[in-house]
Design a protein around this motif. Structure first.
Motif, mmCIF file in Angstrom:
data_model
loop_
_atom_site.group_PDB
_atom_site.id
_atom_site.type_symbol
_atom_site.label_atom_id
_atom_site.label_comp_id
_atom_site.label_asym_id
_atom_site.label_seq_id
_atom_site.Cartn_x
_atom_site.Cartn_y
_atom_site.Cartn_z
ATOM 1 N N THR A 64 0.847 -1.124 -0.172
ATOM 2 C CA THR A 64 -0.030 -0.002 0.038
ATOM 3 C C THR A 64 0.831 1.071 0.082
ATOM 4 O OG1 THR A 64 -0.143 -0.080 2.538
ATOM 5 C CG2 THR A 64 -1.804 -1.307 1.444
ATOM 6 N N GLY A 65 0.225 2.328 -0.263
ATOM 7 C CA GLY A 65 1.068 3.741 -0.397
ATOM 8 C C GLY A 65 1.737 4.164 1.038
ATOM 9 N N ASP A 66 1.067 3.680 1.981
ATOM 10 C CA ASP A 66 1.883 3.919 3.329
ATOM 11 C C ASP A 66 2.642 2.953 3.843
ATOM 12 O OD1 ASP A 66 -0.227 2.146 4.011
ATOM 13 O OD2 ASP A 66 -0.969 3.148 5.496
ATOM 14 N N SER A 67 3.165 1.880 3.052
ATOM 15 C CA SER A 67 3.972 0.804 3.517
ATOM 16 C C SER A 67 5.145 1.173 3.818
ATOM 17 C CB SER A 67 4.055 -0.239 2.652
ATOM 18 O OG SER A 67 5.312 -1.044 2.483
ATOM 19 N N PRO A 68 5.712 0.868 5.152
ATOM 20 C CA PRO A 68 7.387 1.311 5.133
ATOM 21 C C PRO A 68 8.193 0.769 4.286
ATOM 22 C CG PRO A 68 6.571 -0.411 6.852
ATOM 23 C CD PRO A 68 5.364 -0.067 6.122
ATOM 24 N N LEU A 69 8.009 -0.244 3.667
ATOM 25 C CA LEU A 69 8.938 -0.595 2.584
ATOM 26 C C LEU A 69 8.909 0.196 1.455
ATOM 27 C CD1 LEU A 69 8.355 -4.458 2.803
ATOM 28 C CD2 LEU A 69 10.147 -3.259 3.930
ATOM 29 N N LEU A 70 7.900 0.702 1.246
ATOM 30 C CA LEU A 70 7.747 1.765 0.147
ATOM 31 C C LEU A 70 8.282 2.999 0.334
ATOM 32 C CD1 LEU A 70 4.581 0.950 -2.264
ATOM 33 C CD2 LEU A 70 6.735 0.727 -2.648
ATOM 34 N N ARG A 71 8.096 3.409 1.580
ATOM 35 C CA ARG A 71 8.292 4.659 2.040
ATOM 36 C C ARG A 71 9.923 4.664 2.099
ATOM 37 N NH1 ARG A 71 4.534 4.499 6.231
ATOM 38 N NH2 ARG A 71 6.081 3.901 7.568
ATOM 39 N N PHE A 72 10.447 3.726 2.511
ATOM 40 C CA PHE A 72 11.914 3.676 2.333
ATOM 41 C C PHE A 72 12.559 3.496 0.758
ATOM 42 C CE2 PHE A 72 16.100 1.084 1.611
ATOM 43 C CZ PHE A 72 16.803 1.924 2.371
ATOM 44 N N ALA A 73 11.952 2.883 -0.053
ATOM 45 C CA ALA A 73 12.156 2.679 -1.395
ATOM 46 C C ALA A 73 11.854 4.028 -2.223
ATOM 47 C CB ALA A 73 11.428 1.391 -1.879
ATOM 48 N N LEU A 74 11.065 4.801 -2.016
ATOM 49 C CA LEU A 74 10.843 5.943 -2.594
ATOM 50 C C LEU A 74 11.390 7.168 -2.060
ATOM 51 C CD1 LEU A 74 6.832 5.305 -3.161
ATOM 52 C CD2 LEU A 74 8.711 4.862 -4.969
ATOM 53 N N SER A 75 11.998 7.175 -0.921
ATOM 54 C CA SER A 75 12.776 8.169 -0.209
ATOM 55 C C SER A 75 13.752 8.868 -1.193
ATOM 56 C CB SER A 75 13.210 7.972 1.085
ATOM 57 O OG SER A 75 14.430 7.129 0.920
ATOM 58 N N GLU A 76 13.948 10.130 -1.145
ATOM 59 C CA GLU A 76 15.025 10.794 -2.011
ATOM 60 C C GLU A 76 16.208 10.336 -1.495
ATOM 61 O OE1 GLU A 76 15.678 15.371 -2.818
ATOM 62 O OE2 GLU A 76 14.185 14.471 -3.993
ATOM 63 N N GLN A 77 16.562 9.939 -0.214
ATOM 64 C CA GLN A 77 17.740 9.635 -0.010
ATOM 65 C C GLN A 77 18.306 8.046 -0.692
ATOM 66 O OE1 GLN A 77 16.750 9.460 4.294
ATOM 67 N NE2 GLN A 77 18.222 10.859 4.685
ATOM 68 N N VAL A 78 17.267 7.339 -0.812
ATOM 69 C CA VAL A 78 17.584 6.090 -1.580
ATOM 70 C C VAL A 78 17.548 6.342 -3.145
ATOM 71 C CG1 VAL A 78 16.677 3.639 -2.060
ATOM 72 C CG2 VAL A 78 16.778 4.791 0.413
ATOM 73 N N VAL A 79 16.508 7.034 -3.722
ATOM 74 C CA VAL A 79 16.254 7.045 -5.165
ATOM 75 C C VAL A 79 17.374 7.947 -5.763
ATOM 76 C CG1 VAL A 79 14.788 8.154 -6.848
ATOM 77 C CG2 VAL A 79 13.937 6.795 -4.925
ATOM 78 N N ALA A 80 17.886 9.195 -5.070
ATOM 79 C CA ALA A 80 18.736 10.011 -5.641
ATOM 80 C C ALA A 80 20.023 9.429 -5.875
ATOM 81 C CB ALA A 80 19.108 11.414 -4.658
ATOM 82 N N PRO A 81 20.629 8.561 -5.060
ATOM 83 C CA PRO A 81 22.110 8.034 -5.318
ATOM 84 C C PRO A 81 21.752 6.733 -6.484
ATOM 85 C CG PRO A 81 21.438 7.449 -3.134
ATOM 86 C CD PRO A 81 20.496 8.595 -3.567
ATOM 87 N N VAL A 82 20.800 6.060 -6.326
ATOM 88 C CA VAL A 82 20.544 5.061 -7.471
ATOM 89 C C VAL A 82 20.532 5.858 -8.770
ATOM 90 C CG1 VAL A 82 18.921 3.315 -8.308
ATOM 91 C CG2 VAL A 82 19.361 3.481 -5.731
ATOM 92 N N ALA A 83 19.483 6.883 -8.876
ATOM 93 C CA ALA A 83 19.331 7.700 -10.085
ATOM 94 C C ALA A 83 20.489 8.205 -10.612
ATOM 95 C CB ALA A 83 18.182 8.677 -9.841
ATOM 96 N N HIS A 84 21.111 8.788 -9.690
ATOM 97 C CA HIS A 84 22.464 9.631 -10.338
ATOM 98 C C HIS A 84 23.539 8.505 -10.759
ATOM 99 C CE1 HIS A 84 20.656 13.234 -8.871
ATOM 100 N NE2 HIS A 84 21.585 13.836 -9.463
#
Length: 279
Positions: A90-110
């Motif tokens: 669900t949208g409020d899942s702690p797993l998704l909150r982590f996976a979508l956080s900018e702290q995680v996505v930014a280094p992956v994306a760059h």
């Protein structure tokens, strides 16, 4: 199939042409992300940080431990590694909150040069099994799903040397080994024994990702030769959760189609960039 040259490169160019519209959108969306707090060095292919450096880690650990206690089945085919895909979120899942956080996505994306797609969340448990020859993912290999990808691992148990930690060779040293070994993806040449890898690398090129509960590792498992789950007798089970990020050009996504984007239909209050990550 070889990613870097030959038929692999030919197929990759064809896929890039077919996906050029989505690639353009996702490359443009990079500018919406802040500069990453953590960087994955290209020549190394991995980066680790402690449990206090990223948000939502404690909630991730709690969620994974609940899954381990209530949902994880045995794996008769691969007893040394129980892997459990978590596809209903669900949208409020702690797993998704982590996976979508900018702290995680930014280094992956760059690192990838593009806003990626979250294609898998998998709980991994490595129990001790009776002595047997090393097999499967206990042997050195690189993942085939994309030319480059990032998997993010969160320790949900303490991981020491005896717990069979994920162990990887740097991207630069891995490329040298692959060329010397004429490495191919698939078939008998997909897994490499230690004696085909260790003599060709230095001690500084190999890292075992040990650490406390909540430690996090970002790693390009396509570029880095790696193995895991080599449990020592009497060791406690290793429990981690893995988040996989691919590009739209990933070989795996062409094979799976819409099923390769399991989180695309999740509803919630997401930013445009987070919606791209969901697929």
């Amino acid at each position: 199939l070889r990613h870097s040259h030959g038929i692999g490169a030919h197929v990759a160019r064809w896929i890039d042409r077919a996906r050029r519209s989505e690639l353009r959108i996702r490359r443009s969306a990079l500018s919406n992300l802040a500069a990453p707090q953590h960087e994955i060095p290209t020549s190394v292919g991995h980066y680790s940080c402690g449990p206090q450096q990223l948000d939502h880690v404690a909630a991730v650990v709690d969620a994974v431990r609940r899954i381990r206690d209530t949902e994880l089945p045995a794996n008769d085919e691969k007893p040394y590694l129980v892997d459990y895909p978590v596809v209903t979120q669900t949208g409020d899942s702690p797993l998704l909150r982590f996976a979508l956080s900018e702290q995680v996505v930014a280094p992956v994306a760059h690192y990838l040069g593009i806003v990626p797609i979250l294609t898998m969340i998998t709980v991994l448990a490595s129990p001790h099994v009776p002595a047997a020859p090393l097999a499967g993912s206990q042997l050195f290999h690189s993942d085939w799903e994309d030319r480059r990808q990032v998997k993010v691992f969160v320790h949900c148990s303490v991981v020491r040397a005896e717990n069979g930690p994920l162990t990887a060779v740097t991207a630069k040293a891995s490329e040298q080994v692959k060329r010397a070994a004429d490495y191919h993806y698939g078939g008998t040449g997909f897994r490499l024994s230690d004696d085909r890898v260790i003599p060709r690398v230095g001690a500084q090129d190999v890292t075992a990702f040990v650490g406390p509960v909540g430690a996090v590792t970002f790693i390009d498992t396509s570029s880095c030769l790696h193995f895991g789950s080599r449990m020592q007798p009497g060791a406690a089970e290793r429990l981690v959760v893995q988040f996989q990020y691919l590009t739209p050009s990933a070989f795996d996504l062409q094979l799976k189609g819409s099923t390769g984007r399991p989180f695309a239909g999740v509803t919630g209050n997401f930013s445009p960039t987070q919606r791209l990550v969901l697929g």
